[in-house]
Design an enzyme around this catalytic site. Structure first.
Site, PDB file in Angstrom:
ATOM      1  N   GLY A 108      -5.166  -2.935  27.002  1.00 21.94           N
ATOM      2  CA  GLY A 108      -6.029  -1.763  26.970  1.00 21.94           C
ATOM      3  C   GLY A 108      -6.123  -1.132  28.342  1.00 21.94           C
ATOM      4  N   GLN A 125      -9.844   3.620  35.044  1.00 26.97           N
ATOM      5  CA  GLN A 125      -8.856   2.752  35.690  1.00 26.97           C
ATOM      6  C   GLN A 125      -7.675   3.525  36.258  1.00 26.97           C
ATOM      7  OE1 GLN A 125      -8.849  -0.155  32.206  1.00 26.97           O
ATOM      8  NE2 GLN A 125      -8.371  -1.438  33.978  1.00 26.97           N
ATOM      9  N   CYS A 156      -8.123  -8.257  33.862  1.00 28.24           N
ATOM     10  CA  CYS A 156      -8.218  -6.805  33.956  1.00 28.24           C
ATOM     11  C   CYS A 156      -7.119  -6.298  34.878  1.00 28.24           C
ATOM     12  CB  CYS A 156      -9.595  -6.424  34.505  1.00 28.24           C
ATOM     13  SG  CYS A 156      -9.881  -4.657  34.648  1.00 28.24           S
ATOM     14  N   LEU A 157      -6.473  -5.225  34.458  1.00 32.59           N
ATOM     15  CA  LEU A 157      -5.414  -4.642  35.283  1.00 32.59           C
ATOM     16  C   LEU A 157      -5.955  -4.134  36.613  1.00 32.59           C
ATOM     17  CD1 LEU A 157      -3.482  -2.697  32.500  1.00 32.59           C
ATOM     18  CD2 LEU A 157      -2.865  -4.879  33.561  1.00 32.59           C
ATOM     19  N   HIS A 172     -14.175  -4.469  26.111  1.00 36.69           N
ATOM     20  CA  HIS A 172     -13.795  -4.465  27.525  1.00 36.69           C
ATOM     21  C   HIS A 172     -13.586  -3.030  28.020  1.00 36.69           C
ATOM     22  CE1 HIS A 172     -11.530  -6.417  30.991  1.00 36.69           C
ATOM     23  NE2 HIS A 172     -11.149  -5.157  31.088  1.00 36.69           N
ATOM     24  N   GLU A 173     -12.836  -2.240  27.252  1.00 39.20           N
ATOM     25  CA  GLU A 173     -12.528  -0.867  27.684  1.00 39.20           C
ATOM     26  C   GLU A 173     -13.764   0.028  27.641  1.00 39.20           C
ATOM     27  OE1 GLU A 173      -9.917  -0.674  29.275  1.00 39.20           O
ATOM     28  OE2 GLU A 173      -8.999  -2.472  28.442  1.00 39.20           O
ATOM     29  N   HIS A 180     -15.740  -0.435  30.648  1.00 37.60           N
ATOM     30  CA  HIS A 180     -15.202   0.346  31.773  1.00 37.60           C
ATOM     31  C   HIS A 180     -15.800   1.755  31.797  1.00 37.60           C
ATOM     32  CE1 HIS A 180     -12.232  -1.924  34.004  1.00 37.60           C
ATOM     33  NE2 HIS A 180     -11.630  -2.324  32.897  1.00 37.60           N
TER      34      HIS A 180
END
Length: 165
Positions: A46, A51, A90-91, A132-133, A136
């Site tokens: 995701g 991000q 997480c990226l 999670h997204e 963000h």
């Protein structure tokens, strides 16, 4: 379509609340497409617009299940059930994972890239990715809510490739 640069912690944009998208323009659609390309290039599950440095309520998720790639504008969790507990990565926070408690099942509503209302009911990994997204979009990182945070070797295909993003 283009690959965007993924913003890394401690960039301030990751801690801010993203703004609602009020008009779906070709630029918004291109951003969603770019986010999907960026997510796949980084081998994520995701990605949220903050991000890539854009404070808009946009996410892309693909848990590798029957739902495939989901591009969503102004996503909102409308119901939650049960509980799951597991590792996330997480990226935007390479090298760290954390043990996070999430709902097992969520129903998320929003708009697709063309402005059509969509609702997705998700369990397991897709449920975790949605939560999670959407976190963000509210300036919340998994490290803010994890019960334990720990380092992982970057070359290791750890849980961040399987359950985080």
């Amino acid at each position: 379509m283009s690959i965007r640069i993924i913003v890394l912690e401690p960039d301030d944009v990751l801690h801010k609340v993203a703004k609602e998208v009020t008009k779906i323009t070709p630029n918004v659609q291109k951003l969603l497409d770019d986010m999907a390309d960026t997510m796949y290039e980084a081998e994520g599950v995701g990605l949220a617009a903050p991000q890539v440095g854009i404070l808009k309520r946009l996410i892309v998720v693909d848990a590798g299940d029957e739902h495939g790639l989901i591009k969503m504008i102004n996503p909102e969790i409308v119901s939650e059930e049960g509980e799951q507990f597991g590792a996330e990565g997480c990226l935007s926070i390479p090298g760290l994972n954390g043990d996070v408690r999430r709902a097992e099942k969520v129903t998320v509503k929003g708009l697709d890239r063309d402005g059509k209302a969509i609702t997705v009911t998700a369990t397991g990994l897709l449920s975790r990715a949605f939560q999670h997204e959407i976190d963000h979009l509210n300036g919340v990182l998994f490290t803010d809510i994890a019960e334990k945070v720990y380092e992982v070797a970057p070359e290791q295909p750890g849980p961040n490739r399987q359950t985080g993003e």
